[in-house]
Write a protein that holds these residues in place. Structure first.
Motif, PDB file in Angstrom:
ATOM      1  N   GLN A 207      -4.169  14.635  33.531  1.00  0.00           N
ATOM      2  CA  GLN A 207      -3.042  14.282  32.666  1.00  0.00           C
ATOM      3  C   GLN A 207      -2.154  15.476  32.344  1.00  0.00           C
ATOM      4  O   GLN A 207      -0.984  15.310  31.977  1.00  0.00           O
ATOM      5  CB  GLN A 207      -3.559  13.650  31.371  1.00  0.00           C
ATOM      6  N   LEU A 208      -2.686  16.697  32.488  1.00  0.00           N
ATOM      7  CA  LEU A 208      -1.890  17.894  32.204  1.00  0.00           C
ATOM      8  C   LEU A 208      -0.895  18.214  33.319  1.00  0.00           C
ATOM      9  O   LEU A 208       0.070  18.941  33.103  1.00  0.00           O
ATOM     10  CB  LEU A 208      -2.812  19.104  31.998  1.00  0.00           C
ATOM     11  N   ASN A 209      -1.151  17.670  34.523  1.00  0.00           N
ATOM     12  CA  ASN A 209      -0.264  17.931  35.663  1.00  0.00           C
ATOM     13  C   ASN A 209      -0.051  19.425  35.900  1.00  0.00           C
ATOM     14  O   ASN A 209       1.071  19.872  36.123  1.00  0.00           O
ATOM     15  CB  ASN A 209       1.102  17.269  35.463  1.00  0.00           C
ATOM     16  N   LEU A 210      -1.112  20.180  35.875  1.00  0.00           N
ATOM     17  CA  LEU A 210      -1.007  21.625  36.025  1.00  0.00           C
ATOM     18  C   LEU A 210      -0.798  22.005  37.485  1.00  0.00           C
ATOM     19  O   LEU A 210      -1.423  21.421  38.377  1.00  0.00           O
ATOM     20  CB  LEU A 210      -2.284  22.302  35.515  1.00  0.00           C
ATOM     21  N   PRO A 211       0.059  22.988  37.739  1.00  0.00           N
ATOM     22  CA  PRO A 211       0.229  23.441  39.121  1.00  0.00           C
ATOM     23  C   PRO A 211      -1.024  24.143  39.623  1.00  0.00           C
ATOM     24  O   PRO A 211      -1.737  24.794  38.849  1.00  0.00           O
ATOM     25  CB  PRO A 211       1.407  24.427  39.029  1.00  0.00           C
ATOM     26  N   ARG A 212      -1.320  23.983  40.903  1.00  0.00           N
ATOM     27  CA  ARG A 212      -2.428  24.660  41.585  1.00  0.00           C
ATOM     28  C   ARG A 212      -3.799  24.211  41.097  1.00  0.00           C
ATOM     29  O   ARG A 212      -4.794  24.868  41.376  1.00  0.00           O
ATOM     30  CB  ARG A 212      -2.309  26.197  41.442  1.00  0.00           C
ATOM     31  N   VAL A 213      -3.870  23.086  40.365  1.00  0.00           N
ATOM     32  CA  VAL A 213      -5.154  22.595  39.847  1.00  0.00           C
ATOM     33  C   VAL A 213      -5.478  21.248  40.474  1.00  0.00           C
ATOM     34  O   VAL A 213      -4.654  20.332  40.477  1.00  0.00           O
ATOM     35  CB  VAL A 213      -5.126  22.458  38.313  1.00  0.00           C
ATOM     36  N   HIS A 214      -6.690  21.138  41.007  1.00  0.00           N
ATOM     37  CA  HIS A 214      -7.193  19.863  41.521  1.00  0.00           C
ATOM     38  C   HIS A 214      -8.439  19.502  40.727  1.00  0.00           C
ATOM     39  O   HIS A 214      -9.298  20.356  40.498  1.00  0.00           O
ATOM     40  CB  HIS A 214      -7.519  19.954  43.005  1.00  0.00           C
TER      41      HIS A 214
ATOM     42  N   LEU B 263     -10.271  24.516  41.022  1.00  0.00           N
ATOM     43  CA  LEU B 263     -10.924  23.229  41.217  1.00  0.00           C
ATOM     44  C   LEU B 263     -11.693  22.920  39.938  1.00  0.00           C
ATOM     45  O   LEU B 263     -12.662  23.604  39.603  1.00  0.00           O
ATOM     46  CB  LEU B 263     -11.869  23.272  42.423  1.00  0.00           C
ATOM     47  N   ALA B 264     -11.241  21.926  39.202  1.00  0.00           N
ATOM     48  CA  ALA B 264     -11.814  21.565  37.907  1.00  0.00           C
ATOM     49  C   ALA B 264     -12.805  20.422  38.095  1.00  0.00           C
ATOM     50  O   ALA B 264     -12.440  19.350  38.573  1.00  0.00           O
ATOM     51  CB  ALA B 264     -10.709  21.149  36.937  1.00  0.00           C
ATOM     52  N   LEU B 265     -14.055  20.663  37.718  1.00  0.00           N
ATOM     53  CA  LEU B 265     -15.112  19.676  37.904  1.00  0.00           C
ATOM     54  C   LEU B 265     -15.649  19.216  36.553  1.00  0.00           C
ATOM     55  O   LEU B 265     -15.953  20.033  35.687  1.00  0.00           O
ATOM     56  CB  LEU B 265     -16.265  20.280  38.715  1.00  0.00           C
ATOM     57  N   SER B 266     -15.763  17.909  36.386  1.00  0.00           N
ATOM     58  CA  SER B 266     -16.344  17.344  35.165  1.00  0.00           C
ATOM     59  C   SER B 266     -16.628  15.872  35.408  1.00  0.00           C
ATOM     60  O   SER B 266     -16.167  15.291  36.401  1.00  0.00           O
ATOM     61  CB  SER B 266     -15.388  17.500  33.978  1.00  0.00           C
ATOM     62  N   ARG B 267     -17.381  15.271  34.506  1.00  0.00           N
ATOM     63  CA  ARG B 267     -17.617  13.830  34.627  1.00  0.00           C
ATOM     64  C   ARG B 267     -16.319  13.054  34.475  1.00  0.00           C
ATOM     65  O   ARG B 267     -16.093  12.043  35.133  1.00  0.00           O
ATOM     66  CB  ARG B 267     -18.611  13.369  33.553  1.00  0.00           C
ATOM     67  N   ASN B 268     -15.457  13.533  33.578  1.00  0.00           N
ATOM     68  CA  ASN B 268     -14.187  12.861  33.317  1.00  0.00           C
ATOM     69  C   ASN B 268     -13.050  13.757  33.798  1.00  0.00           C
ATOM     70  O   ASN B 268     -12.733  14.758  33.161  1.00  0.00           O
ATOM     71  CB  ASN B 268     -14.046  12.583  31.816  1.00  0.00           C
ATOM     72  N   SER B 269     -12.446  13.398  34.924  1.00  0.00           N
ATOM     73  CA  SER B 269     -11.382  14.221  35.498  1.00  0.00           C
ATOM     74  C   SER B 269     -10.005  13.920  34.901  1.00  0.00           C
ATOM     75  O   SER B 269      -9.052  14.663  35.136  1.00  0.00           O
ATOM     76  CB  SER B 269     -11.323  14.014  37.014  1.00  0.00           C
ATOM     77  N   GLN B 270      -9.905  12.866  34.104  1.00  0.00           N
ATOM     78  CA  GLN B 270      -8.587  12.413  33.645  1.00  0.00           C
ATOM     79  C   GLN B 270      -7.906  13.395  32.702  1.00  0.00           C
ATOM     80  O   GLN B 270      -6.689  13.561  32.740  1.00  0.00           O
ATOM     81  CB  GLN B 270      -8.701  11.040  32.983  1.00  0.00           C
TER      82      GLN B 270
END
Length: 226
Positions: A40-47, A29-36
């Motif tokens: 954009q990487l379209n990584l598997p298993r990453v939200h 689960l990737a958290l940041s102010r800018n999620s784009q």
């Protein structure tokens, strides 16, 4: 499957951490102010979720997401950071507040929120700085940043004591110079000996295995300090 939470994922070490963990088959689960940037990487298993660590309400959505999608989280890497580089005489109340809201208050609040959906044998890792280590080299202009990094070290030590009977484990990594956008903000023109992807590999390994050896500790991870 329990997953790994990474804050500050839109650039630098956090961005590389998410990429590496995904490549190694982990749910992230990737958290940041800018999620784009991560999306954009379209990584598997990453939200990716856009949150503002300065805003407690923004963090409030995270426990429900974990409960719904993973059930439990196993690892939290507090990588997000804010920096203001100004002479102390030019600092305003708001400068200190902004840095502390991300580097200390945001770390405390997100930790508090996710503990009910965290595995007891899990690991919470705060990324601090050599600037927060008592007796280390200090640099003009970083009064808010370095003092906040000292505060988060003590916070993790306290949480490790408070939760030592139940888990999870809490540790801190105090980083030296790594070539990131934040380093450039602090030390314009300085060239660090380590790239972000190299430090990300070390942090990922420590986050996944370090709690077997450490709890309530701060490890100095520094081959060079500017």
């Amino acid at each position: 499957m329990a997953g790994i939470i990474v804050t500050g994922s839109s650039r630098g070490i956090g961005y590389q951490l998410v990429r590496l963990l995904s490549e190694n088959g982990h749910q992230v689960l990737a958290l940041s102010r800018n999620s784009q940037r991560i999306e954009q990487l379209n990584l598997p298993r990453v939200h990716s979720i856009a949150i503002d660590l300065e805003n407690p309400e923004s963090c409030g959505q995270i426990p429900q997401w974990i409960a719904t999608h993973w059930g439990k989280a196993s690892t939290l890497i507090h990588n997000a950071g804010a920096l203001v580089n100004k002479p102390f005489a030019s600092m305003q109340w708001e400068d200190f507040e902004k840095v502390y809201r991300v580097n200390v208050f945001g770390v405390a609040e997100l930790t508090r929120l996710v503990l009910p959906v965290f595995e007891p044998e899990g690991h919470i890792v705060a990324i601090s700085s050599m600037g927060g280590i008592q007796g280390s080299a200090k640099f003009p202009g970083l009064a808010a940043y370095s003092s906040s990094k000292g505060a988060v070290i003590t916070l993790m030590e306290l949480l490790a004591e408070e939760y030592k009977e139940t888990g999870p484990s809490f540790n801190t990594l105090a980083l030296g110079a790594v070539q990131t956008e934040m380093l450039e903000e602090a030390f314009p023109g300085y060239k660090a000996p380590l790239e972000a992807h190299e430090m990300a590999a070390y942090i990922a390994d420590f986050a996944l295995t370090g709690h077997r050896f450490y709890n309530g500790k701060v490890l100095q991870v520094s081959s060079s300090t500017p």
